[in-house]
Scaffold this motif. Structure first.
Motif, PDB file in Angstrom:
ATOM      1  N   THR A 234       0.758  -1.303  -0.015  1.00  0.00           N
ATOM      2  CA  THR A 234      -0.115  -0.039   0.091  1.00  0.00           C
ATOM      3  C   THR A 234       0.926   1.208   0.056  1.00  0.00           C
ATOM      4  N   LEU A 235       1.945   1.249   0.792  1.00  0.00           N
ATOM      5  CA  LEU A 235       2.753   2.336   0.880  1.00  0.00           C
ATOM      6  C   LEU A 235       3.438   2.797  -0.595  1.00  0.00           C
TER       7      LEU A 235
ATOM      8  N   LYS B 146       2.408   2.172  -3.446  1.00  0.00           N
ATOM      9  CA  LYS B 146       1.464   2.763  -4.468  1.00  0.00           C
ATOM     10  C   LYS B 146       1.062   4.029  -3.822  1.00  0.00           C
ATOM     11  N   GLN B 147       0.904   4.439  -2.788  1.00  0.00           N
ATOM     12  CA  GLN B 147       0.854   5.790  -2.161  1.00  0.00           C
ATOM     13  C   GLN B 147       1.803   6.818  -2.665  1.00  0.00           C
TER      14      GLN B 147
ATOM     15  N   SER C  21       1.683   7.335  -6.311  1.00  0.00           N
ATOM     16  CA  SER C  21       0.422   8.238  -6.689  1.00  0.00           C
ATOM     17  C   SER C  21       0.724   9.596  -6.543  1.00  0.00           C
ATOM     18  N   SER C  22       1.259   9.678  -5.082  1.00  0.00           N
ATOM     19  CA  SER C  22       1.696  11.085  -4.681  1.00  0.00           C
ATOM     20  C   SER C  22       2.382  12.161  -5.392  1.00  0.00           C
TER      21      SER C  22
ATOM     22  N   ASP D 287       4.335  11.265   4.397  1.00  0.00           N
ATOM     23  CA  ASP D 287       2.655  11.096   4.528  1.00  0.00           C
ATOM     24  C   ASP D 287       2.680   9.692   4.506  1.00  0.00           C
ATOM     25  N   ALA D 288       3.163   8.769   3.543  1.00  0.00           N
ATOM     26  CA  ALA D 288       2.903   7.265   3.324  1.00  0.00           C
ATOM     27  C   ALA D 288       3.394   6.518   4.926  1.00  0.00           C
TER      28      ALA D 288
ATOM     29  N   ASP E 109       0.988   7.255   7.516  1.00  0.00           N
ATOM     30  CA  ASP E 109      -0.420   6.530   7.232  1.00  0.00           C
ATOM     31  C   ASP E 109      -0.325   5.041   7.608  1.00  0.00           C
TER      32      ASP E 109
END
Length: 515
Positions: free
Chosen positions: A51-52, A54-55, A58-59, A81-82, A85
């Motif tokens: 997930t990290l 991908k985040q 995408s950021s 930020d990742a 999260d």
């Protein structure tokens, strides 16, 4: 500490990319891969790591960034930020209220450090003005009450327990009722643990909860269990419905990252993490602060809280600074305050950039250097301590005498005086800034007075990044750090000129070393 190693690896990956002359997409992908590998090796769940990845992608959207964009800042923010999260449960824990009884019940498996953590938390609230106490309702483990009693006496915290009553529900109820009548604000109830999740343990927890009706039930988890924390916390939550978690033993746990991220996956807030065996080794958990410290970006909020809890005496030094003075005695007082604040490794994590400055220096080496500096000051006369240091330049023989008296070298004495002169120069700037502020305030008037005051405050905050800043009279160290937080922030290079400069000298490899 393995979590520190994780932080170094992530930070190194980001730094290597951002220092590269050409920020290519291939290098960007390499950075993400290195960060992912570091997290997996720290036992963070592979699903969260995916997930990290991908985040971050995408950021940033590397291929779409305009040529003039500050790619370094964008990448750093995306990684920050990742990571936040991953450890952020997006839930707000219960906040105890002063003036009323707040019952906090502890649950967890045996060996997680519940009893010690109970005392740490009581000590933490006590340092913040709460009237705290402890109740030992662990009648299962032999020696539990004696352990809690010893810890409570050491921390000077009232306690309740029984060597004859074997029913933990009765002990918990009687203890809570007693302390409620005595108007205690924080009543912490320690309960039994087991080596495994057993029906008897869960049944006991439910009974005690019904008897004491806690405002908050806290689960204590050992960081070394790694990803197993998720299954364990889910099982306890279904039974005890706890509202917060404390993770212990993060100072040496190989799976610390796994435990923290796994617990976050249950959407239960982590309120504290245990960072050592000492009663002060308990840190309030904040996702942003945790990641900031992990990446070597400092934790000014945590540092402010630590200074406030220790109630360090700063009045005389602050008074001198606002008058443009900083004597050798002021320097010694600051050194002694640093010693009171705990291991240098913990302090280094809170001050931006300092962990890198310390390099491979351990707590013992740092502590020895601090002590040698204090020995130098203690070998001076009152006249020398209260001077601005020029007396040593005018009469060099004094340096030789002080070096002999303190068991150090002349070079170490010179370095300490150099540090004092630098601090004195900062104090002179403060005095100048104070005068400018007073002039600005005197010139204010009419409808735009509030706007001018707001602008002046912003200028003061900006000073935090490069110097001592304009400090109002009577401001203590914690207030200074709050002001500087506005200039440095989580990712800035700002910080406290007094303490970071002093510790920077420690990490600089100077001094005569061991004799």
């Amino acid at each position: 500490m393995v979590l520190q190693d994780l932080g170094r690896r992530i930070n190194a990956a980001v730094t290597d990319l951002t220092r590269s002359p050409t920020l290519s997409e291939k290098a960007f992908d390499g950075m993400i891969k290195e960060i992912s590998n570091a997290l997996v090796e720290a036992d963070v769940n592979i699903r969260l790591v995916s997930t990290l990845r991908k985040q971050i992608k995408s950021s940033v959207k590397f291929s779409e960034l305009p040529a003039h964009a500050n790619k370094k800042r964008i990448i750093q923010k995306a990684v920050f930020d990742a990571l936040v999260d991953i450890v952020n449960p997006h839930q707000t824990p219960y906040q105890p209220k002063k003036g009323k009884s707040n019952v906090i019940m502890f649950v967890g498996l045996q060996g997680a450090g519940k009893t010690t953590t109970c005392t740490k938390l009581a000590r933490w609230y006590q340092a913040r003005g709460f009237k705290t106490c402890l109740v030992c309702a662990d009648t299962f483990r032999a020696g539990a009450f004696d352990q809690l009693k010893q810890n409570a006496i050491k921390a000077k915290i009232p306690y309740y327990g029984s060597l004859t009553q074997t029913d933990p529900v009765v002990v918990a109820r009687d203890g809570v009722e007693k302390f409620k009548k005595e108007r205690f604000e924080i009543i912490i109830v320690d309960t039994s643990g087991r080596h495994h999740q057993e029906d008897a343990l869960f049944a006991e927890m439910v009974e005690i909860q019904g008897a004491v009706r806690p405002q908050q039930t806290v689960m204590v988890l050992d960081a070394s269990i790694g990803q197993a924390a998720e299954a364990q916390s889910r099982a306890f939550k279904e039974t005890a419905d706890f509202g917060a978690i404390i993770i212990t033993k993060t100072d040496g746990a190989a799976a610390g990252g796994g435990a923290i991220s796994a617990v976050a996956a249950t959407h239960t807030p982590i309120v504290f993490i245990g960072t050592g065996e000492h009663l002060l080794d308990l840190e309030k958990f904040n996702p942003q602060s945790f990641v900031s410290k992990l990446l070597g970006m400092g934790d000014m909020q945590g540092l402010v809280e630590r200074v406030q809890s220790l109630k360090l005496d700063q009045k005389e030094t602050m008074k001198n600074i606002t008058e443009g003075k900083f004597s050798v005695r002021d320097l010694r007082d600051q050194l002694q305050n640093i010693m009171k604040m705990g291991p240098l490794s913990k302090m280094a994590g809170m001050i931006p950039g300092l962990s890198g400055m310390m390099g491979d220096m351990n707590d013992d080496e740092g502590s020895l250097k601090l002590k040698r500096m204090i020995y130098i000051c203690d070998s001076m006369t009152a006249k020398e301590l209260d001077s601005d240091g020029k007396i040593f330049v005018e009469q060099p023989a004094r340096m030789t005498r002080v070096a002999r008296g303190s068991g150090t070298s002349v070079r170490e004495v010179e370095e300490l005086l150099t540090q004092q002169r630098m601090m004195s120069g900062m104090a002179s700037k403060v005095k100048g800034n104070m005068k400018n502020m007073q002039k600005a305030q005197g010139a204010m008037g009419g409808a735009n007075r509030q706007q001018q005051m707001a602008a002046a405050q912003k200028r003061m905050q900006a000073m935090g990044g490069g110097g001592a800043g304009g400090m109002p009279a009577g401001m203590d160290m914690s207030s200074i750090m709050k002001m500087m937080q506005g200039g440095g922030g989580a990712g800035g290079g700002g910080g406290m000129p007094d303490m970071s400069s002093l510790m920077g000298m420690l990490g600089g490899g100077g001094g005569g070393g061991k004799r």
